[in-house]
Design a protein around this motif. Structure first.
Motif, PDB file in Angstrom:
ATOM      1  N   MET A 249       0.832  -1.210   0.000  1.00 42.14           N
ATOM      2  CA  MET A 249       0.000   0.000   0.000  1.00 42.14           C
ATOM      3  C   MET A 249       0.859   1.250   0.000  1.00 42.14           C
ATOM      4  SD  MET A 249      -3.022  -0.924   2.709  1.00 42.14           S
ATOM      5  CE  MET A 249      -4.155  -2.289   2.469  1.00 42.14           C
ATOM      6  N   PHE A 250       1.924   1.217   0.799  1.00 43.29           N
ATOM      7  CA  PHE A 250       2.819   2.377   0.860  1.00 43.29           C
ATOM      8  C   PHE A 250       3.517   2.610  -0.474  1.00 43.29           C
ATOM      9  CE2 PHE A 250       7.198   3.926   1.781  1.00 43.29           C
ATOM     10  CZ  PHE A 250       6.856   5.224   2.139  1.00 43.29           C
ATOM     11  N   GLU A 251       3.940   1.525  -1.119  1.00 47.34           N
ATOM     12  CA  GLU A 251       4.614   1.662  -2.409  1.00 47.34           C
ATOM     13  C   GLU A 251       3.691   2.254  -3.468  1.00 47.34           C
ATOM     14  OE1 GLU A 251       8.130  -1.631  -2.779  1.00 47.34           O
ATOM     15  OE2 GLU A 251       6.081  -2.355  -3.081  1.00 47.34           O
ATOM     16  N   GLU A 252       2.417   1.891  -3.436  1.00 43.70           N
ATOM     17  CA  GLU A 252       1.482   2.365  -4.450  1.00 43.70           C
ATOM     18  C   GLU A 252       0.882   3.729  -4.100  1.00 43.70           C
ATOM     19  OE1 GLU A 252      -1.437  -0.562  -5.356  1.00 43.70           O
ATOM     20  OE2 GLU A 252       0.029  -2.132  -5.814  1.00 43.70           O
TER      21      GLU A 252
ATOM     22  N   LEU B 200       2.754   9.068  -0.877  1.00 41.46           N
ATOM     23  CA  LEU B 200       2.650  10.389  -0.266  1.00 41.46           C
ATOM     24  C   LEU B 200       1.611  10.445   0.861  1.00 41.46           C
ATOM     25  CD1 LEU B 200       2.974  12.790  -3.329  1.00 41.46           C
ATOM     26  CD2 LEU B 200       4.703  12.171  -1.633  1.00 41.46           C
ATOM     27  N   LEU B 201       0.393   9.997   0.578  1.00 44.64           N
ATOM     28  CA  LEU B 201      -0.701  10.131   1.545  1.00 44.64           C
ATOM     29  C   LEU B 201      -1.242   8.786   2.018  1.00 44.64           C
ATOM     30  CD1 LEU B 201      -2.670  13.057  -0.145  1.00 44.64           C
ATOM     31  CD2 LEU B 201      -1.103  13.201   1.796  1.00 44.64           C
ATOM     32  N   GLY B 202      -0.750   7.671   1.472  1.00 39.54           N
ATOM     33  CA  GLY B 202      -1.249   6.372   1.869  1.00 39.54           C
ATOM     34  C   GLY B 202      -2.655   6.106   1.344  1.00 39.54           C
ATOM     35  N   VAL B 203      -3.282   5.077   1.851  1.00 39.93           N
ATOM     36  CA  VAL B 203      -4.627   4.719   1.402  1.00 39.93           C
ATOM     37  C   VAL B 203      -5.707   5.407   2.223  1.00 39.93           C
ATOM     38  CG1 VAL B 203      -3.903   2.473   0.506  1.00 39.93           C
ATOM     39  CG2 VAL B 203      -4.659   2.669   2.889  1.00 39.93           C
ATOM     40  N   GLY B 204      -5.307   6.204   3.199  1.00 40.84           N
ATOM     41  CA  GLY B 204      -6.279   6.917   4.021  1.00 40.84           C
ATOM     42  C   GLY B 204      -6.359   6.339   5.426  1.00 40.84           C
ATOM     43  N   LEU B 205      -6.563   7.208   6.383  1.00 39.90           N
ATOM     44  CA  LEU B 205      -6.607   6.791   7.785  1.00 39.90           C
ATOM     45  C   LEU B 205      -7.704   5.760   8.019  1.00 39.90           C
ATOM     46  CD1 LEU B 205      -5.207   7.422  10.487  1.00 39.90           C
ATOM     47  CD2 LEU B 205      -7.031   9.071  10.934  1.00 39.90           C
TER      48      LEU B 205
ATOM     49  N   THR C 257      -1.070   6.720   5.916  1.00 41.27           N
ATOM     50  CA  THR C 257      -0.827   8.167   5.835  1.00 41.27           C
ATOM     51  C   THR C 257       0.394   8.529   5.010  1.00 41.27           C
ATOM     52  OG1 THR C 257       0.413   8.145   7.927  1.00 41.27           O
ATOM     53  CG2 THR C 257      -1.961   8.563   8.048  1.00 41.27           C
ATOM     54  N   GLY C 258       1.150   7.543   4.516  1.00 41.63           N
ATOM     55  CA  GLY C 258       2.249   7.798   3.606  1.00 41.63           C
ATOM     56  C   GLY C 258       3.405   8.566   4.226  1.00 41.63           C
ATOM     57  N   LEU C 259       4.184   9.195   3.360  1.00 43.38           N
ATOM     58  CA  LEU C 259       5.367   9.931   3.802  1.00 43.38           C
ATOM     59  C   LEU C 259       5.014  11.113   4.694  1.00 43.38           C
ATOM     60  CD1 LEU C 259       7.496   9.889   0.527  1.00 43.38           C
ATOM     61  CD2 LEU C 259       7.980   8.664   2.654  1.00 43.38           C
TER      62      LEU C 259
ATOM     63  N   PHE D 225       5.008  11.810  12.363  1.00 39.83           N
ATOM     64  CA  PHE D 225       5.313  10.911  13.473  1.00 39.83           C
ATOM     65  C   PHE D 225       6.777  11.056  13.892  1.00 39.83           C
ATOM     66  CE2 PHE D 225       6.818   6.743  14.968  1.00 39.83           C
ATOM     67  CZ  PHE D 225       5.979   6.559  16.055  1.00 39.83           C
ATOM     68  N   GLY D 226       7.673  11.079  12.912  1.00 43.84           N
ATOM     69  CA  GLY D 226       9.093  11.227  13.218  1.00 43.84           C
ATOM     70  C   GLY D 226       9.408  12.537  13.930  1.00 43.84           C
TER      71      GLY D 226
END
Length: 232
Positions: A107-110, A113-118, A154-156, A162-163
């Protein structure tokens, strides 16, 4: 750090209750988290020989209360590793976790930036797991990894947020410890270290569990952010 014997005995009793509680969860991730937290505490303050003997004297009777199948479950952590000749895909729970973690990375690879959603991971899981083909279950699943969950949902942007929070939090903890030592409050600095060891235990457990109970994580973050304020 307690000076009086009754409080030290109470601390030992509390430790015993916590250890037994973790054992009765049958959680392998919880077991590893316990090892990490205890290891950090012992690294900072190695036990004296009398304390070590007393601890062993307490552990031996407690061992009889451990579920008979618990040690077998712990052994599966090592038996399934390739270095011991095992294959994680041959053990159902490991195969499920492998699928869940791999799907999160997919999911992160595809959606980098924003992920698949919270909170969208469970509803998207089957679409990805069928493509992966190692999990026969046909049900919504969770990622079972806090960090991969952040990346997948949530992607990058989520990882960066978080970081940043973690960097600011640990910087404050380190500053609080230094301020307590400057103020000649080593017992408070020790409490901060104990809290940090518990926090690292949580982060270890988070490798094997997603944010199923996020309120506890943010409670820990809130305590950590308060420490430098208290120290000042």
């Amino acid at each position: 750090n307690a000076k009086t014997r009754p409080i030290r005995i109470f601390a030992a009793w509390s430790l015993g209750v916590c250890v037994l509680t973790i054992f009765f969860t049958f959680s392998r991730g919880g077991f590893l988290a316990l090892i990490v937290a205890l290891g950090l505490m012992l690294a900072r303050r190695p036990p004296s020989l009398p304390s070590l003997l007393i601890t062993l004297a307490l552990i031996i009777p407690m061992a009889q209360f451990m579920p008979a199948s618990y040690t077998e479950r712990i052994q599966t952590m090592f038996e399934s590793l390739p270095i011991f000749g095992g294959d994680a895909q041959n053990e159902s729970s490991f195969r499920g976790r492998l699928s869940e973690n791999t799907v999160a990375w997919m999911m992160f690879e595809e959606h980098p930036l924003l992920g698949v959603g919270l909170n969208n991971y469970p509803s998207e899981y089957l679409n990805y797991s069928q493509r992966l083909g190692i999990d026969p279950r046909r049900e919504d699943r969770a990622p079972h990894n806090f960090y991969l969950q952040i990346a997948a949902e949530t992607g990058l942007f989520g990882l960066a947020a978080f970081g940043l929070i973690m960097w600011y939090m640990f910087r404050g903890i380190r500053q609080a410890q230094a301020d307590m030592m400057k103020a000649d409050k080593p017992e408070y600095a020790g409490m901060i270290w104990a809290f940090t060891a518990g926090l690292m235990g949580y982060f270890t457990a988070a490798i094997f569990l997603h944010a199923a109970y996020p309120r506890f994580f943010w409670m820990l973050v809130g305590i950590a952010l308060s420490l430098p304020v208290i120290a000042r």
